[in-house]
Design a protein around this motif. Structure first.
Motif, PDB file in Angstrom:
ATOM      1  N   LEU A 153      20.603  -2.425  46.995  1.00 56.86           N
ATOM      2  CA  LEU A 153      19.487  -3.022  47.732  1.00 56.86           C
ATOM      3  C   LEU A 153      19.381  -4.523  47.483  1.00 56.86           C
ATOM      4  N   ARG A 154      20.549  -5.169  47.388  1.00 56.01           N
ATOM      5  CA  ARG A 154      20.586  -6.626  47.290  1.00 56.01           C
ATOM      6  C   ARG A 154      21.121  -7.184  48.603  1.00 56.01           C
ATOM      7  N   PRO A 155      20.636  -8.352  49.034  1.00 56.21           N
ATOM      8  CA  PRO A 155      21.119  -8.937  50.290  1.00 56.21           C
ATOM      9  C   PRO A 155      22.627  -9.180  50.238  1.00 56.21           C
ATOM     10  N   THR A 156      23.309  -8.854  51.321  1.00 60.84           N
ATOM     11  CA  THR A 156      24.741  -9.105  51.412  1.00 60.84           C
ATOM     12  C   THR A 156      24.981 -10.520  51.914  1.00 60.84           C
ATOM     13  N   PRO A 157      26.015 -11.190  51.417  1.00 62.98           N
ATOM     14  CA  PRO A 157      26.278 -12.571  51.840  1.00 62.98           C
ATOM     15  C   PRO A 157      26.781 -12.625  53.286  1.00 62.98           C
ATOM     16  N   LEU A 183      27.068  -8.044  39.850  1.00 62.04           N
ATOM     17  CA  LEU A 183      27.740  -9.331  39.696  1.00 62.04           C
ATOM     18  C   LEU A 183      27.449 -10.191  40.927  1.00 62.04           C
ATOM     19  N   PRO A 184      26.849 -11.354  40.758  1.00 64.08           N
ATOM     20  CA  PRO A 184      26.424 -12.143  41.926  1.00 64.08           C
ATOM     21  C   PRO A 184      27.595 -12.749  42.687  1.00 64.08           C
ATOM     22  N   LEU A 185      27.482 -12.687  44.023  1.00 60.02           N
ATOM     23  CA  LEU A 185      28.452 -13.327  44.892  1.00 60.02           C
ATOM     24  C   LEU A 185      27.976 -14.692  45.376  1.00 60.02           C
ATOM     25  N   VAL A 236      39.248  -9.175  40.225  1.00 64.29           N
ATOM     26  CA  VAL A 236      38.162  -9.960  40.812  1.00 64.29           C
ATOM     27  C   VAL A 236      38.257  -9.907  42.335  1.00 64.29           C
ATOM     28  N   LEU A 237      39.458 -10.085  42.864  1.00 61.64           N
ATOM     29  CA  LEU A 237      39.629 -10.045  44.316  1.00 61.64           C
ATOM     30  C   LEU A 237      39.289  -8.661  44.860  1.00 61.64           C
ATOM     31  N   ALA A 238      39.705  -7.609  44.158  1.00 59.95           N
ATOM     32  CA  ALA A 238      39.417  -6.253  44.622  1.00 59.95           C
ATOM     33  C   ALA A 238      37.909  -6.001  44.690  1.00 59.95           C
ATOM     34  N   GLU A 260      32.811 -17.741  46.539  1.00 60.52           N
ATOM     35  CA  GLU A 260      32.348 -16.461  46.007  1.00 60.52           C
ATOM     36  C   GLU A 260      33.277 -15.968  44.897  1.00 60.52           C
ATOM     37  N   TYR A 261      34.573 -16.128  45.114  1.00 58.13           N
ATOM     38  CA  TYR A 261      35.562 -15.642  44.159  1.00 58.13           C
ATOM     39  C   TYR A 261      35.397 -16.331  42.807  1.00 58.13           C
TER      40      TYR A 261
END
Length: 775
Positions: free
Chosen positions: A488-492, A445-447, A264-266, A426-427
């Motif tokens: 093409l998804r917005p980055t947090p 996978l959503p952040l 998950v962290l990776a 997020e994690y």
């Protein structure tokens, strides 16, 4: 595993291989409290300070590692046992206006005071009375003496010893026979390193990590020239339901919770770092094998680096598979000390950070926080970190049932607390979605929650200012823009994405336009244009350009710097035959151009360690029948010119002194004043020896950092010749600064001809006159 025979021999035996890195960092940053392990206890009951002192004294006598300092030797650190009494300060704070605040102040002072690894003591204590029947006990131990299992042993024995004191005021027979000595373990490790399996392990790490760029996820700001390494902690709960799902998922997949949580962290770090790529994560690995070491107190921890391979097409199940593979590979090859792995991988060294990765991960148990010291109740409080060599230590505390806890320790030099809190949230979200859909692509996978997505889109639509750029103002896109990942998804906030801008009137059919449908806002018929720029949203709403240039410039990049000069028609950088370092083949019609002038030009334009060692000037680069550069002919030219084997240039007296020390400590000839330290097999222990030898010869302070900051003979000698370095052992000019370029230029101007002076000034635009240079 067989129990090794007791170590015999030298009066000052060498330090255990695992301790070397800790010793080196203590030499590199002697003023910082690196590797201090604080143990904090709240004591309730009728505490006898004499009993506390007696119990702690008995522990230091029983376990020699608590008294074994490490001192410089000819081939590295050596063990030196000290016999001074335990240092325990007893303070009465019960009459203070705020006893708890007073204790917090004392604790801060203790945490800021390093433990001296060479002179001792390696353990000290502070007992403070804070009220009737209430005390605080702080034990501060050097990590070189203990690991987590050692602390549990010490606390258990401390409880038994104090209980015996309370019962009879005698400690005789309170504990069983002394355990195996730590020196025996060190001997076993040396014997292991001489076996054929060790060479196979070395080959594994060379193949696994060699050529892998240092993994350095985005931080809130660049590392400062002089770091504090101060650590803060953020704790976030993984709710019981999700924690149970992690445990159950791990059992169902025949994995450990470590592999699941590390995966998950990776994924999180890989996605936050821009276009998805391999992630490198360090993890502590215990070498405490077999029952023969039970009860032995010492440092048994190696650091291994897990390379988690992934791409934008990977699913979470793919990442689990590669993490599991990296985990089992590490299990097979974990006895190779971290320092040796670094030397095999040969990354770019930076004294401001640990090589290979700046992130550490582990899953921790949650030991019982309550101890019984006779009639005294001791409750262990949350330990505090005073300094860390990693930028981010991401621990997950798993008690085995109930919620898990994320303990994210971060250095305030580069991270803000708000960023770490956001990453912790997020994690948790990413873990939940990954377990729910392990076959989903990691980019799906959503952040973040849907409301944050809307806020990110609003940022882009309302963006009406130039994009921020660390260090200068820049003409990057103004107006609406979007930072998107490969899907093409917005980055947090804080994560790196590519900059896309709306393309009015676009149809997507323009030749070479590369337009993509605007699926971000959902506007029908709208298009977006990728700019090729990487950026991230800062917390203040500014889109900041992000440059992920490799730490070491490629030969092509250095050649491009040279060919930017009018008098250079072509350039090629290649490995020098017969030696470490690189040679620059430069085609030029200008007979007045010299290697010294080219070297002076590159100073301030590229890192010192990237400047070629040799420069060979030609009328033109030789080509083969196909019109390509003929590298075989270049090798012949280099050999004829003595490149890689000898250096016709004789340095100044100080440069030759430095060269002699290098050759003495490296055990090899150093053919050039400008070859980089790590290109001639230099490593951390060699740097320590060089600094110590120069300090002895020159009768002045020479810190280890100087060897890293000035990694060539010429640059180190220049630093040593500067009188201002006497007053500040870590003083260095910023790379590329006017002062730094002027200093390097002044060195080259000595004895130069009029033609060389003219060429130097024409190339660099700098003289040796500060007044003129500032105009």
């Amino acid at each position: 595993m067989t129990t090794p025979a007791p170590a015999v021999g030298a009066r000052r035996p060498p330090a255990c291989r695992l301790q070397t890195r800790l010793w080196f960092y203590s030499r590199l940053y002697p003023e910082l409290p690196f590797f201090m392990v604080p143990v904090l206890l709240r004591l309730s009951g009728d505490v006898d300070p004499d009993g506390i002192r007696a119990a702690l004294t008995a522990l230091t006598q029983r376990h020699r590692t608590l008294r074994t300092c490490l001192v410089p030797g000819d081939d590295g650190p050596e063990q030196e046992v000290h016999e001074e009494p335990l240092h325990l300060v007893v303070t009465d704070l019960s009459t203070a206006v705020d006893p708890e605040g007073a204790w917090a102040g004392l604790l801060s002072q203790e945490l800021a005071r390093p433990l001296d690894l060479e002179r001792g003591p390696l353990i000290r204590g502070h007992l403070a009375r804070t009220g009737p029947g209430e005390h605080r006990l702080g034990l501060f131990v050097h990590h070189v003496s203990v690991d987590a299992a050692s602390l549990e042993t010490l606390l258990d024995e401390f409880a038994q010893l104090y209980g015996a004191w309370e019962h009879s005021r005698s400690l005789d027979g309170a504990l069983g026979p002394a355990p195996q000595s730590y020196e025996d373990f060190g001997q076993w490790l040396e014997e292991t390193s001489a076996q054929p399996a060790h060479e196979k392990s070395r080959a594994h790490w060379r193949a696994e990590l060699g050529g892998l760029p240092d993994f350095d996820p985005p931080t809130d700001r660049p590392r400062p020239a002089h770091r504090t390494f101060e650590v803060h902690e953020e704790r976030t709960e993984i709710p019981t339901q999700l924690a149970d799902e992690v445990r159950e998922f791990a059992r169902g997949q025949r994995l450990t919770p470590f592999v699941v949580l590390a995966s998950v962290l990776a994924v999180q770090l890989g996605r936050r770092s821009g276009p998805v790529r391999d992630v490198a994560i360090a993890t502590p690995w215990s070498l405490r094998h077999g029952s023969w070491l039970q009860g032995t107190v010492g440092f048994f921890v190696n650091t291994v680096v897990l390379r988690v391979r992934m791409s934008s097409a990977s699913t979470f199940r793919d990442v689990l598979k590669t993490t599991r593979g990296a985990f089992f590979d590490a299990m097979d090859h974990h006895t190779v000390p971290f320092d040796e792995v670094v030397a095999l991988a040969n990354p770019v060294r930076d004294p401001g950070r640990l090589p290979l990765t700046s992130v550490c991960f582990q899953v921790l148990d949650q030991p019982d926080p309550v101890l019984a010291l006779g009639s005294v109740r001791a409750e262990r409080e949350v330990d505090k970190e005073s300094a860390s060599e990693f930028d981010l230590v991401w621990d997950v505390i798993d008690p085995g049932a109930g919620p898990m806890i994320i303990s994210a320790k971060y250095t305030t030099d580069v991270y803000d607390g708000a960023t770490i809190r956001r990453m912790s949230q997020e994690y948790v979200r990413l873990a939940a979605s990954a377990l729910a859909g392990p076959r989903s692509p990691i980019l799906d996978l959503p952040l973040y929650a849907e409301e944050e997505r809307a806020a990110l889109l609003a940022r882009g639509a309302d963006h009406d200012r130039p994009m921020g750029h660390p260090g200068d103002a820049d003409p990057l896109p103004n107006g609406p823009l979007y930072l998107l990942d490969e899907a093409l998804r917005p980055t947090p906030v804080g994560a790196v994405g590519q900059v896309y801008v709306p393309e009015p009137g676009g149809t997507g059919t323009e030749s070479g336009a590369g337009l993509v449908p605007d699926t971000v806002t959902g506007r029908e018929g709208a298009w977006l244009r990728p700019t090729g720029l990487l950026a991230r949203w800062r917390a203040d709403g500014i889109a900041e350009h992000y440059d992920r240039s490799p730490a070491r410039l490629s030969g092509e990049a250095i050649a491009a710097r040279l060919t930017a000069l009018d008098m250079v028609s072509a350039a090629l950088i290649a490995p020098a035959p017969g030696s470490g370092g690189a040679v620059a083949f430069v085609a030029t019609p200008d007979e007045a151009l010299t290697p010294e002038a080219l070297r002076a030009f590159l100073v301030g334009h590229v890192p010192v360690s990237d400047i070629p060692v040799w420069f060979v000037l030609l009328d033109a680069l030789p080509t083969d029948d196909a019109g390509e550069v003929d590298r075989a002919v270049l090798d012949e030219i280099a050999v004829e010119a003595g490149v890689g084997f000898a250096d016709s240039e004789t340095g100044t007296e100080l440069e030759e002194t430095v060269r002699g020390v290098w050759q003495e400590c490296l055990g090899r000839q150093v053919p050039s004043l400008d070859i980089a330290f790590f290109d001639v097999d230099g490593h951390s222990l060699t740097a320590v020896r060089i600094a110590a030898r120069l300090q002895s010869l020159l009768e002045r302070a020479v810190p280890v950092r100087a060897v890293f900051d000035r990694p060539t003979i010429r640059s180190l000698a220049m630093w040593l010749a500067d009188p201002s370095t006497e007053s500040g052992p870590h003083r260095t000019e910023p790379a590329g600064s006017t002062a730094a370029r002027r200093a390097d230029l002044a060195e080259h101007l000595e004895g130069a001809s009029d033609e060389e002076l003219a060429a130097l000034r024409k190339l660099t635009g700098y003289t040796t006159d500060p007044a003129k240079d500032s105009q």
